[in-house]
Design an enzyme around this catalytic site. Structure first.
Site, mmCIF file in Angstrom:
data_model
loop_
_atom_site.group_PDB
_atom_site.id
_atom_site.type_symbol
_atom_site.label_atom_id
_atom_site.label_comp_id
_atom_site.label_asym_id
_atom_site.label_seq_id
_atom_site.Cartn_x
_atom_site.Cartn_y
_atom_site.Cartn_z
ATOM 1 N N GLU A 191 -128.617 97.125 72.378
ATOM 2 C CA GLU A 191 -129.522 97.293 71.221
ATOM 3 C C GLU A 191 -131.008 97.345 71.572
ATOM 4 O OE1 GLU A 191 -128.431 94.243 68.442
ATOM 5 O OE2 GLU A 191 -126.399 94.989 68.208
ATOM 6 N N GLU A 195 -117.106 97.994 69.558
ATOM 7 C CA GLU A 195 -117.055 96.881 68.587
ATOM 8 C C GLU A 195 -116.536 97.385 67.249
ATOM 9 O OE1 GLU A 195 -120.802 94.772 68.405
ATOM 10 O OE2 GLU A 195 -121.138 94.992 70.547
HETATM 11 C C1 XIL Z 1 -121.688 88.979 66.549
HETATM 12 C C2 XIL Z 1 -120.547 87.987 66.598
HETATM 13 O O1 XIL Z 1 -119.361 88.643 66.183
HETATM 14 C C3 XIL Z 1 -120.833 86.822 65.678
HETATM 15 O O2 XIL Z 1 -119.833 85.812 65.823
HETATM 16 C C4 XIL Z 1 -122.203 86.228 65.982
HETATM 17 O O3 XIL Z 1 -122.501 85.234 65.041
HETATM 18 C C5 XIL Z 1 -123.272 87.308 65.937
HETATM 19 O O4 XIL Z 1 -122.920 88.348 66.835
HETATM 20 N N1 XIL Z 1 -123.516 93.581 67.779
HETATM 21 C C6 XIL Z 1 -123.144 92.958 68.941
HETATM 22 C C7 XIL Z 1 -122.301 91.752 68.883
HETATM 23 O O5 XIL Z 1 -123.430 93.476 70.039
HETATM 24 O O6 XIL Z 1 -122.552 90.864 69.934
HETATM 25 C C8 XIL Z 1 -122.426 91.035 67.555
HETATM 26 O O7 XIL Z 1 -121.471 89.982 67.518
HETATM 27 C C9 XIL Z 1 -122.233 92.006 66.407
HETATM 28 C C10 XIL Z 1 -123.275 93.092 66.458
#
Ligand code: XIL
Length: 383
Positions: free
Chosen positions: A161, A266
């Site tokens: 990001e 994701e």
């Molecule tokens: C999220 C997790 O799923 C949560 O448990 C945590 O509270 C916040 O982060 N992008 C990413 C992930 O790269 O690491 C994030 O994961 C979601 C958005």
């Protein structure tokens, strides 16, 4: 004469036994069950993010699902800097070591998430004033972690990001202290330590045209310096109606044209109303839980269940069409109960974005993805 007759008989009997045994063995060889990992084996890795309970295999039903259905894992939280490098001079590898050991136990492709990220950032990063000192500490952060898992973690989200929605670079502490070079340096440091690990740039909203162009610029700049980037990760926090299949396809094609792998890192599909048409996964954004924002508190209506199954079918049809470009598709969790989307971008909702329900039963979306691949295989020309 008598003896050789006996020998002959004995040899014949043995031959019969052996042939029967091989026959039996053949019959007994069980067909591989139609799990996600088996059905998609020849297309791309099918992964899931796992949390501490899943790493420790606390629930046996969940543990079976993880081991049987997926051939790749990502740590949902425990490898973020806050958790793995809590103090400037101390790393905490305990849980991450268990995570890697679990992946090895199930013969999985193990993905590391994430080395450089402005969120869930260990507070000590922000305390370093001097730029050179900051760069040295960041180098040590990357190199220590990659060294610890050298040869055991198959791929890394080296930077997560780094982009704004318009494709410019996000004003993170890394950009502030090290300038644009932090991107190329992070990839260089990781590659120096573990040249065999695949190194990824990962972000959300990677289907939006401006951000897509920014991601391509970002990766191309690193490649132009002679530093390797092996892949681009599209997070894939998507909705029932957006992004469009066309935009997802264009993004896969554009990223692949850089000569790098494309991973969906994701994946989840929110079925809930989207406040202010928010796209993406900026985890600092949180909205009030207003009336109407949480419509399926008790149960997901059948009509939405079907819509979700169809959406997953369409998304996976596209992935199969471009399976030569896609290295891995990872879901952001196994079951709806575990999903971070119950708390983001509005806290305290009941969302249904994944393939297994709150009772850990496979949903219609699961069946649709399995059936799709089986149909796809039937249509392939027999070699
Ligand atoms: C999220 C997790 O799923 C949560 O448990 C945590 O509270 C916040 O982060 N992008 C990413 C992930 O790269 O690491 C994030 O994961 C979601 C958005």
């Amino acid at each position: 004469m008598k003896l050789s007759k006996h020998i002959l008989l004995a040899v014949a009997a043995l031959a019969i036994i052996v042939s029967c045994k091989t026959k039996d063995e053949k019959i007994e060889t069980p067909a591989k069950p139609n799990t996600l990992r088996n059905v998609y084996e020849d297309a791309f890795y099918i992964g899931t993010a796992i949390n501490t309970f899943q790493i420790e295999e606390t629930d046996s039903v969940m543990a079976k699902i993880v081991g049987n259905e997926f051939n790749s894992i990502t740590a949902e939280n425990i490898m973020k800097s806050m958790m793995i490098h809590p103090e400037r001079d101390s790393f905490n590898y305990e849980l991450a070591d268990k995570f890697v050991a679990l992946g090895e136990k199930y013969d999985m492709f193990i993905h590391g998430h994430t080395l450089i990220w402005h969120s869930q950032l260990s507070p000590w990063f922000q305390t370093i004033e001097d730029s050179l000192e900051f760069a040295n500490a960041t180098e040590r952060h990357v190199k220590d972690i990659v060294t610890h898992y050298k040869g055991r973690i198959n791929s890394w989200d080296v930077v997560n990001e780094a982009l704004n929605e318009d494709g410019t670079l996000r004003k993170s502490v890394f950009l502030d202290k090290m300038g644009e070079d932090y991107l190329a340096n992070a990839f260089k440091w990781a590659a120096e330590i573990d040249p065999k690990a695949d190194l990824y740039y990962n972000d959300y909203n990677m289907t939006n045209a401006d951000k897509r162009k920014g991601a391509i610029r970002l990766v191309q700049n690193i490649l132009d310096k002679g530093i390797k980037v092996d892949g681009i990760g599209m997070q894939g926090h998507w909705h029932l109606d957006s992004p469009s299949i066309e935009d997802i396809e264009q993004s896969i094609l554009d990223y692949a044209s850089l000569g790098v792998k494309v991973a969906i890192t994701e994946l989840d599909v929110s079925v809930l109303p989207n406040p202010w048409d928010l796209q993406g996964a900026e985890i600092s954004q949180n909205f009030e839980n207003k009336e109407g924002m949480n419509p399926y508190k008790e149960k997901l209506p059948d009509s939405i269940q079907v819509k979700l199954a169809n959406r997953y079918k369409d998304i996976f049809s596209l992935f199969l069409k471009h399976k030569d470009k896609i290295s891995r598709v990872t879901f952001w969790g196994v079951s709806d109960g575990q999903s971070w989307l119950n708390g983001f971008p509005v806290r305290g909702r009941t969302n249904y974005p994944l393939l297994f329900d709150r009772e850990l039963k496979p949903k219609a979306a699961y069946d649709s993805i399995i059936a799709l691949k089986q149909r796809f295989d039937k249509q392939q020309p027999v070699k």
